[in-house]
Write an enzyme that holds these catalytic residues in place. Structure first.
Site: not given
Ligand code: PEP
Ligand code: MG
Length: 581
Positions: A458-459, A191, A469, A506, A298, A435, A334
């Site tokens: 991402n997750d 993040h 990550r 996303c 977010r 995710e 979200r």
């Molecule tokens: C993700 O996990 O891909 C996502 C968009 O959420 P974040 O990056 O805020 O965890």
């Molecule tokens: Mg996420």
């Protein structure tokens, strides 16, 4: 000049003076002093040293009496260093001969010695290096005293160098003065990395241990394109980077000129490009680049920006700002995704004490256990929905039961608002992030109960491949190009198609133009990307046909190893848009 490599996470070049955040966040305010001030600066250094030695002597006596001689000896060694004539002479020579400030000179000399000891490859000497860092901190504390500056109180431009920056520290960086940053730890999709993009700050993370090489005030170049941190660049390098800055500014102007152009493939298929945002003021970054709406807001950053929990009215105002800017276009809000590494400063100690926070009480799980928090946010969202096409999205859904619980809470909030005669819109679309692998595997069942899916790669990558990550030690294993991720995406796409549910991606994967042909070829028609990436992704979309994208996706899915996929996709992008590679 010293060159360190890390992971490039936010493009651009920052050139400026180093603000090194040690564990005590010292900042060395200036590198030079006036020539006529040299004598008084040496006197200031000696006074600080005397105070430091007195302090060490006190600790030595205390440790010896309470714990025994052998513990007192630790401080005796520190004192010996603080009184070493050779070391002190070197510091004073720098002040006298080079007009360095006492802070800069002490930091420079002590760190140089510490580095030499560290490089001897012997554990005993490496531990002595720690003594030198300790002494450096002690002297700086006495020199800076009240003048110690915090990250929050900057008064001049700096490049921030730190072991780590939490998302909440990053969210609070003062972009008026912070030109860019580099951290020893961190990964591509952390993040902190995402926030660097949001704040449009060139950034490099996962550099590994390098802070001991830098003294506050030294000139630093952060190359957020190549992932380089250059300490004390020579003149030629500086000139080259200044020229690079100019070139990049003009490339950015060209890409921005794509803003008003439609996002359609060469054979006329629209690919809707939405923006991912963390702060309401980013809507401008999206509208300027022609975003079709917001695909991921977010909202937790409203919590990370401040020490106090935002009230319903504060949240309502923030959502309204975003919804108004998009006049009728979709805005996907979200619900809170707090936890793991995203927590307010006030919760830092609690979270750090939690084992496995990524698998713990985070995100939707956390809000479902804190109903007042959850309901307050849902009220603010539904009230703002009067102004436009607001959609609610739940993060980190891992079971159907969780989704049903979240929807029940939403229904309760609608009842409450109705009963209270509030102005709100309860007929909003409700979607979920996919995710967690369980959500992808159960996509068919989930699709019956939501209006849309948004794939959070991402997750999804983190949980599918079991790779943190944000951890640079395993960054080589974290890849959007892993075939397992494509399989997950395919499952979600086929469930979405069967149940006529909208679907987008996303995660950061959709912001990387090498994946645009693949995602379009797999069937995606909606992508939500970081604002900075909109022009590049649009450029790829406009240079493709759908059959061409399908061919690329089909071939990519025959490859078995992430590295081969990445190389193949990079090669295809080079054919389509050579200037983007
Ligand atoms: C993700 O996990 O891909 C996502 C968009 O959420 P974040 O990056 O805020 O965890
Ligand atoms: Mg996420």
């Amino acid at each position: 000049m010293e060159l360190n490599r890390g992971i490039a996470v936010a493009p651009g070049v920052a050139i400026g003076s180093a603000l090194v955040l040690g564990s005590e966040d010292f900042r060395i305010p200036q590198r030079f002093v006036r020539i006529d001030a040299v004598d008084s600066e040496i006197a200031r250094f000696r006074a600080a040293l005397t105070a430091a030695v007195a302090e060490i002597t006190g600790h030595e006596a205390l440790a010896s009496s309470r714990l025994g001689q052998q513990y007192g000896a630790i401080f005796a060694a520190h004192k010996q260093l603080a009184q070493d004539p050779k070391l002190l002479k070197e510091i004073e020579d720098l002040i006298r001969q080079k007009c360095h400030s006492p802070e800069f000179a002490s930091s420079r000399v002590l760190r140089q010695y510490a580095r030499t000891l560290q490089n001897l490859g012997d554990r005993y000497f490496a531990e002595r290096a720690t003594d030198l860092f300790d002494l450096e901190k002690r002297i700086l504390r006495h020199l800076l005293g009240e003048r110690r500056e915090e990250l929050m109180q900057l008064t001049a431009p700096v490049v921030v160098l730190a072991h780590n920056l939490t998302p909440s520290e990053t969210a609070n960086l003062d972009t008026k003065y912070v030109l860019g940053f580099a951290t020893e730890v961190g990964g591509k999709s952390s993040h902190t990395a995402i926030l660097a993009g949001a704040l449009e700050l060139p950034a490099v993370v996962g550099v590994g241990s390098f802070l001991s090489e830098v003294s506050g005030g030294e000139t630093i170049i952060i190359d957020g394109n190549q992932g380089l941190v250059i300490i004390g660049p020579d003149e030629e390098t500086l000139n080259r980077y200044h020229a690079e800055e100019v070139k990049m500014k003009s490339a950015a102007v060209h890409l921005r000129s794509l803003g008003p152009l439609e996002s359609v493939t060469r054979d006329g298929v629209p690919i809707h490009l939405y923006g991912n945002i963390e702060f309401p003021n980013e809507v401008e970054h999206c509208t300027q680049r022609g975003a079709a709406g917001i695909g991921l807001y977010r909202t937790e950053f409203l919590y990370l920006e401040s020490d106090q929990e935002p009230t319903e009215e504060v949240q309502y105002a923030a959502y309204c700002e975003v919804v108004r800017a998009f006049a009728g276009k979709p805005v996907v809000i979200r619900t809170l995704d707090l936890g793991a590494e995203k927590f307010p400063q006030s919760m830092q100690e609690v979270i750090e004490a939690t084992p496995n926070p990524t698998l713990g009480l985070r995100s939707l799980r956390l809000t479902l256990q804190n109903l007042p928090l959850f309901k307050t946010q849902l009220r603010a969202i539904l009230r703002s929905a009067v102004l436009g096409d607001v959609r609610v999205m739940f993060p980190l859904v891992s079971t159907l039961l969780e989704l049903r619980q979240a929807k029940m809470i939403l229904a309760d909030v609608i009842d409450d608002l109705e009963e209270q005669g509030a102005t709100f819109n309860g007929k909003v679309q409700v979607g979920m992030m996919v995710e967690v692998p369980s959500a992808a595997l159960m996509a068919d069942e989930f699709a019956r109960e939501v209006d849309f899916f948004s794939i959070g790669t991402n997750d999804l990558i983190q949980y599918t491949l079991a790779v943190d990550r944000a951890n640079p030690a395993v960054a080589n294993l974290y890849s959007s190009a892993d075939p397992s991720i494509f399989r997950m995406i395919r499952m979600v796409l086929s469930a979405a198609e069967k149940h006529e549910v909208a679907v987008s991606v996303c995660g950061q994967m959709s912001s990387d133009p090498i994946y645009t042909p693949l995602l379009v070829g797999m069937g995606l028609r909606e992508l939500s990307v970081t604002p900075q990436a909109i022009p590049e992704v649009k450029q790829v979309v406009r240079s493709l046909t759908v059959p061409q994208a399908q061919e690329i996706a089909e071939h990519a899915q025959t490859l078995e190893v992430a590295r081969d996929v990445e190389n193949y996709l990079r090669g295809e992008l080079k054919k389509l848009c050579p200037d983007l590679v």
